[in-house]
Design a protein around this motif. Structure first.
Motif, PDB file in Angstrom:
ATOM      1  N   GLN A   3      16.266  31.224   6.968  1.00 47.88           N
ATOM      2  CA  GLN A   3      16.166  29.797   7.236  1.00 47.88           C
ATOM      3  C   GLN A   3      16.038  29.595   8.738  1.00 47.88           C
ATOM      4  N   GLY A   4      15.350  28.522   9.088  1.00 46.30           N
ATOM      5  CA  GLY A   4      15.140  28.226  10.498  1.00 46.30           C
ATOM      6  C   GLY A   4      15.903  26.975  10.887  1.00 46.30           C
ATOM      7  N   GLU A   5      16.435  27.013  12.100  1.00 46.57           N
ATOM      8  CA  GLU A   5      17.177  25.859  12.594  1.00 46.57           C
ATOM      9  C   GLU A   5      16.558  25.495  13.935  1.00 46.57           C
ATOM     10  N   ILE A   6      16.210  24.238  14.075  1.00 50.10           N
ATOM     11  CA  ILE A   6      15.558  23.806  15.313  1.00 50.10           C
ATOM     12  C   ILE A   6      16.569  23.803  16.451  1.00 50.10           C
ATOM     13  N   GLU A   7      16.167  24.433  17.524  1.00 45.71           N
ATOM     14  CA  GLU A   7      16.986  24.476  18.727  1.00 45.71           C
ATOM     15  C   GLU A   7      15.964  24.304  19.854  1.00 45.71           C
ATOM     16  N   ALA A   8      15.487  23.088  19.918  1.00 46.57           N
ATOM     17  CA  ALA A   8      14.291  22.756  20.688  1.00 46.57           C
ATOM     18  C   ALA A   8      14.340  23.321  22.105  1.00 46.57           C
ATOM     19  N   PRO A   9      13.183  23.810  22.548  1.00 45.12           N
ATOM     20  CA  PRO A   9      11.905  23.800  21.831  1.00 45.12           C
ATOM     21  C   PRO A   9      11.727  25.008  20.925  1.00 45.12           C
ATOM     22  N   LYS A  10      12.776  25.806  20.778  1.00 47.60           N
ATOM     23  CA  LYS A  10      12.662  27.004  19.957  1.00 47.60           C
ATOM     24  C   LYS A  10      13.156  26.760  18.538  1.00 47.60           C
ATOM     25  N   ILE A  11      12.988  27.765  17.715  1.00 47.99           N
ATOM     26  CA  ILE A  11      13.540  27.727  16.372  1.00 47.99           C
ATOM     27  C   ILE A  11      14.358  28.989  16.172  1.00 47.99           C
ATOM     28  N   LYS A  12      15.575  28.776  15.769  1.00 46.24           N
ATOM     29  CA  LYS A  12      16.465  29.911  15.552  1.00 46.24           C
ATOM     30  C   LYS A  12      16.427  30.291  14.080  1.00 46.24           C
ATOM     31  N   TYR A  13      16.130  31.544  13.831  1.00 39.50           N
ATOM     32  CA  TYR A  13      16.076  32.017  12.451  1.00 39.50           C
ATOM     33  C   TYR A  13      17.307  32.840  12.105  1.00 39.50           C
ATOM     34  N   CYS A  14      17.818  32.610  10.895  1.00 36.11           N
ATOM     35  CA  CYS A  14      18.929  33.407  10.387  1.00 36.11           C
ATOM     36  C   CYS A  14      18.612  33.772   8.943  1.00 36.11           C
ATOM     37  N   LEU A  15      19.363  34.705   8.442  1.00 38.54           N
ATOM     38  CA  LEU A  15      19.306  34.971   7.009  1.00 38.54           C
ATOM     39  C   LEU A  15      19.844  33.762   6.272  1.00 38.54           C
ATOM     40  N   ASN A  16      19.319  33.536   5.099  1.00 35.17           N
ATOM     41  CA  ASN A  16      19.935  32.567   4.195  1.00 35.17           C
ATOM     42  C   ASN A  16      21.024  33.350   3.466  1.00 35.17           C
ATOM     43  N   ARG A  17      22.250  33.178   3.920  1.00 37.61           N
ATOM     44  CA  ARG A  17      23.358  34.037   3.462  1.00 37.61           C
ATOM     45  C   ARG A  17      23.523  34.032   1.952  1.00 37.61           C
ATOM     46  N   GLU A  18      23.382  32.850   1.382  1.00 42.29           N
ATOM     47  CA  GLU A  18      23.607  32.732  -0.061  1.00 42.29           C
ATOM     48  C   GLU A  18      22.597  33.567  -0.853  1.00 42.29           C
ATOM     49  N   ASN A  19      21.331  33.364  -0.505  1.00 42.40           N
ATOM     50  CA  ASN A  19      20.297  34.107  -1.219  1.00 42.40           C
ATOM     51  C   ASN A  19      20.291  35.583  -0.848  1.00 42.40           C
ATOM     52  N   TRP A  20      20.660  35.865   0.368  1.00 45.43           N
ATOM     53  CA  TRP A  20      20.771  37.265   0.774  1.00 45.43           C
ATOM     54  C   TRP A  20      21.806  37.971  -0.089  1.00 45.43           C
ATOM     55  N   LYS A  21      22.905  37.275  -0.322  1.00 47.59           N
ATOM     56  CA  LYS A  21      23.946  37.829  -1.207  1.00 47.59           C
ATOM     57  C   LYS A  21      23.404  38.065  -2.597  1.00 47.59           C
ATOM     58  N   GLU A  22      22.621  37.103  -3.055  1.00 48.22           N
ATOM     59  CA  GLU A  22      22.046  37.269  -4.398  1.00 48.22           C
ATOM     60  C   GLU A  22      21.119  38.483  -4.423  1.00 48.22           C
ATOM     61  N   ALA A  23      20.319  38.607  -3.377  1.00 52.27           N
ATOM     62  CA  ALA A  23      19.414  39.762  -3.303  1.00 52.27           C
ATOM     63  C   ALA A  23      20.217  41.060  -3.279  1.00 52.27           C
ATOM     64  N   GLN A  24      21.267  41.093  -2.494  1.00 52.70           N
ATOM     65  CA  GLN A  24      22.131  42.281  -2.456  1.00 52.70           C
ATOM     66  C   GLN A  24      22.637  42.606  -3.855  1.00 52.70           C
ATOM     67  N   PHE A  25      23.116  41.572  -4.519  1.00 51.26           N
ATOM     68  CA  PHE A  25      23.654  41.749  -5.865  1.00 51.26           C
ATOM     69  C   PHE A  25      22.591  42.271  -6.836  1.00 51.26           C
ATOM     70  N   LEU A  26      21.434  41.627  -6.800  1.00 55.56           N
ATOM     71  CA  LEU A  26      20.371  42.003  -7.738  1.00 55.56           C
ATOM     72  C   LEU A  26      19.888  43.429  -7.502  1.00 55.56           C
ATOM     73  N   PHE A  27      19.723  43.796  -6.238  1.00 58.66           N
ATOM     74  CA  PHE A  27      19.241  45.144  -5.950  1.00 58.66           C
ATOM     75  C   PHE A  27      20.316  46.195  -6.206  1.00 58.66           C
ATOM     76  N   LYS A  28      21.526  45.796  -5.963  1.00 54.97           N
ATOM     77  CA  LYS A  28      22.638  46.702  -6.261  1.00 54.97           C
ATOM     78  C   LYS A  28      22.640  47.041  -7.753  1.00 54.97           C
ATOM     79  N   GLN A  29      22.516  46.034  -8.559  1.00 53.19           N
ATOM     80  CA  GLN A  29      22.460  46.237 -10.006  1.00 53.19           C
ATOM     81  C   GLN A  29      21.237  47.057 -10.383  1.00 53.19           C
ATOM     82  N   PHE A  30      20.132  46.622  -9.847  1.00 54.95           N
ATOM     83  CA  PHE A  30      18.856  47.236 -10.203  1.00 54.95           C
ATOM     84  C   PHE A  30      18.814  48.719  -9.816  1.00 54.95           C
ATOM     85  N   LEU A  31      19.267  48.988  -8.606  1.00 53.14           N
ATOM     86  CA  LEU A  31      19.208  50.371  -8.114  1.00 53.14           C
ATOM     87  C   LEU A  31      20.438  51.188  -8.503  1.00 53.14           C
ATOM     88  N   ARG A  32      21.438  50.510  -9.036  1.00 57.85           N
ATOM     89  CA  ARG A  32      22.682  51.167  -9.436  1.00 57.85           C
ATOM     90  C   ARG A  32      23.335  51.866  -8.253  1.00 57.85           C
TER      91      ARG A  32
END
Lengths: 99, 99
Positions: free
Chosen positions: B69-98
């Motif tokens: 996700q991006g957060e405006i910090e004019a004139p720049k944009i600060k990007y971070c992970l979307n923690r919630e979805n990142w967690k979901e991805a971690q979970f899904l891949f953890k399951q998937f890859l065992r």
DNA sequence: ACCTTTGTTCGTAATTTTACGAACAAAATG
DNA sequence: CATTTTGTTCGTAAAATTACGAACAAAGGT
């Protein structure tokens, strides 16, 4: 600022595996194979609502990415995970996702 | 043999994330963000040998996949992970890859 | 030998991805 | 208020992906 210098080999390998995993049908196949050690593509053709030529294409991609391998068991073909590369994928994603 | 009945929602979500991860540049960005909490796309433009419009496109894809996700910090944009979805991805891949 | 089963390859088409530069928009800075 | 910085959007082009059916190939069964 050469692309080769910035992006690591690991990142490229991980991206390559991710790309191969990046389709629902291929994710389905991989998950099946990680749960039951092997399957015949005939089984997949029956289960999945796609043309056999399309399935063949997806399996080919998984093979080319190194994630699966096929063994002839005439007249069928038995597919399994490519254990070595699967391990590498596990390792790379583990590192990448920090899990 | 409806596609909706055969392929699970989890598999589709995992494939969606995998697809977003399936390019070296995007893998690079994600790995950077998982290691340092945030960055400015200007930094990326400097590091990566690609046009800024191309980078913008890759960031857009990561955003649309829900991984950053991006957060405006004019004139720049600060990007971070979307923690919630990142967690979901971690979970899904953890399951998937065992792992 | 012929037929069936199994799966790949070919030809084709629509869509998506990747990439670039130019133009544009927003906002800070001088 | 003009200028610079920052990043997106637009237009475009080439390549890759996805999908299908038809044709083909290989090999087992009759």
């Amino acid at each position: 600022m050469n692309i080769e210098k910035v992006i690591t080999e690991k990142q490229k390998r991980a991206a390559r595996y991710a790309k191969a995993m990046g389709h629902p049908v291929r994710m389905y196949v991989l998950e099946l194979l990680s749960s039951q050690s092997c399957c015949y593509s005939g089984d997949l053709t029956e289960e999945l609502p796609i043309a056999k030529s399309t399935l063949s294409q997806h399996l080919k991609e998984l093979k080319e990415a190194g994630l699966i391998q096929g063994e002839i068991e005439a007249p069928k073909i038995k597919y399994c995970l490519n254990r070595e590369n699967w391990k590498e994928a596990q390792f790379l994603f583990k590192q990448f996702l920090r899990i």
